[in-house]
Structure formats: C-alpha cells, structure tokens
Motif scaffolding. Structure first.
Motif, PDB file in Angstrom:
ATOM      1  N   GLY A  19       0.791  -1.227  -0.096  1.00 28.07           N
ATOM      2  CA  GLY A  19       0.053   0.090   0.052  1.00 28.07           C
ATOM      3  C   GLY A  19       0.877   1.143  -0.008  1.00 28.07           C
ATOM      4  N   SER A  23      -0.974   4.066   4.428  1.00 29.79           N
ATOM      5  CA  SER A  23      -2.251   3.316   4.445  1.00 29.79           C
ATOM      6  C   SER A  23      -2.241   2.510   5.450  1.00 29.79           C
ATOM      7  N   LYS A  25      -0.351  -0.170   6.257  1.00 29.02           N
ATOM      8  CA  LYS A  25       0.145  -1.423   6.047  1.00 29.02           C
ATOM      9  C   LYS A  25       1.203  -1.798   7.304  1.00 29.02           C
ATOM     10  N   ASP A 140      -5.586   0.204   1.164  1.00 30.73           N
ATOM     11  CA  ASP A 140      -6.102   0.986   0.081  1.00 30.73           C
ATOM     12  C   ASP A 140      -6.588   2.423   0.661  1.00 30.73           C
ATOM     13  N   ILE A 141      -5.940   3.371   0.233  1.00 32.13           N
ATOM     14  CA  ILE A 141      -6.259   4.762   0.683  1.00 32.13           C
ATOM     15  C   ILE A 141      -6.006   5.907  -0.161  1.00 32.13           C
ATOM     16  N   GLY A 146      -3.589   9.476   3.216  1.00 32.98           N
ATOM     17  CA  GLY A 146      -2.283   8.990   3.451  1.00 32.98           C
ATOM     18  C   GLY A 146      -1.279   9.772   4.037  1.00 32.98           C
ATOM     19  N   LYS A 170      -1.379   4.286  -6.467  1.00 32.94           N
ATOM     20  CA  LYS A 170      -2.412   3.540  -5.974  1.00 32.94           C
ATOM     21  C   LYS A 170      -3.158   2.672  -6.948  1.00 32.94           C
ATOM     22  N   GLY A 186      -8.113   1.110   3.944  1.00 36.87           N
ATOM     23  CA  GLY A 186      -7.246   1.565   4.925  1.00 36.87           C
ATOM     24  C   GLY A 186      -8.021   2.537   5.834  1.00 36.87           C
TER      25      GLY A 186
END
Length: 213
Positions: A19, A23, A25, A140-141, A146, A170, A186
């Motif tokens: 990500g 995000s 992660k 996902d963001i 982010g 992205k 996210g």
C-alpha cells in the motif's frame, strides 16, 4: 488454536503487506506479528528496503528529490531484494517459519511503474529470483489522506510522496488481482482491518492444513 500450544507449520508461509505510505500497512503487519506470536507461531518480520547496503542507499537517496533516475532506483531495489530473499526470506521459510514482509516487489511495480518504467519488465525482473508469497494484503487509501497521516515523516522522506504521483501508484496497487491478493479499506478502524486479516490468515492455514496438529 490455543495460545498454550507451540504451533508448527508444514511449510514456511510468506505474508506480504502493501500500500502507499500512510495506508496503515506497517501497523497491520505488526498487529498480525503480535497475534501470531501469542498463538505460538514461530514468526519473523522483515521490511523492504532492507538493511543491506543497497537498502541503505535507497533510504539515503530518498531524502533528496530527483537525486536518482527511475532506472537507477529500480536497480537498487532489485539488488536490495535479491539480498533480502537470499539472507532473510529463504532461510526463514526453509525453517518453516511464518514470515511477515512489509513491502515486496509489488511496491516496485507500483512506484517505479508510476514513474514510467514498464510494469511487465519490473515484474519479470523480480520474478526471476523472488519467493512467491502465500498472501498479499493491499491497504487502499487516497493519497491525500495517507499523506495527512504521515505529516511528520513527509519532511524527512520526499522522494515518493507527491500526491499526483501517489494516485498513479494507488491505481497500480488496485490492479493486482488473483487468489493471493486481498484489498482492504485503509480508512476503516485499525482493529476492524486487523480482524479481517486474522480471519483470512486463519482460514488459509486451516484450508491448506498447514498447521501440524
């Protein structure tokens, strides 16, 4: 699975978190690490760029925008990944450990691909030597959100963090499809995201009968 048991795997398992920056992660990677440790698994955590000399060069160059061409950047990432696969991933997986990896070659496809390097070429270069992961969680963001999350880090690392560029990154992350990929929102509460990841991991382990009873 009870916490008192020492869990053994029939084979090493590699789970990757991907990500854009901000995000969540890395947070999710560590939450899974802690949960698996409590469950009694022999689990290790690695991240890319790694601590190799190539990884250190990447981090140094990231402080200065336009200090390196996309092609030179790709070369450093591939060299760093080769070292990580050889020194960290393969030995841990051969010992039947649960391996959690924060970023992998999908990040290189996304970030360097968004700079114009052929995505198919990057994929082929990496798949010549990488260990294929069992599961890939993509957080996902939107780049704006982010970047807002990592405001303090933005001053330090400039190279990968322009909003328009991250939108391209992205979109490439979103294009990864297949059984091993799980795309997650996210923006959801981190505990909710974590619960979904734990369920998916547990289901994968049980379905493949990877746990030695």
């Amino acid at each position: 699975i009870t916490p008192s048991m020492r869990m053994k795997l029939r084979k090493g398992i590699l789970v990757v978190f991907e990500g854009i920056d901000g995000s969540g992660k890395s947070t999710q990677a560590h939450l899974l690490l802690e949960w698996l440790q409590k469950k009694g698994f022999d689990v290790v955590y690695f991240r890319e760029p790694s601590a190799s000399r190539w990884g250190r060069m990447i981090k140094k160059k990231a402080l200065l925008a336009d200090s390196i061409s996309p092609e030179e950047e790709l070369d450093l990432f591939v060299k760093d990944r080769r070292a990580n696969v050889r020194k960290n991933l393969k030995p841990a997986l051969n010992k039947k450990k649960f391996v959690i990896l924060d970023r992998y070659y999908y990040s290189t496809i996304a970030y360097q691909g968004a700079k114009g390097i052929d995505k198919g070429l990057i994929k082929r270069m990496n798949e010549e030597f990488v260990v294929q992961p069992d599961m890939v969680f993509v957080l996902d963001i939107d780049p704006e959100k982010g970047l807002a999350r990592i405001e303090n880090r933005r001053r330090k690392y400039k190279l990968f963090e322009q909003e328009d560029y991250l939108m391209k990154v992205k979109e490439i992350f979103k294009s990864f499809k297949g059984k091993k990929f799980m795309h997650l929102d996210g923006l959801k509460a981190k505990d909710k995201i974590s619960e979904g990841i734990k369920k998916a991991v547990l289901s994968y382990l049980k379905k493949g009968q990877f746990i030695v009873s």
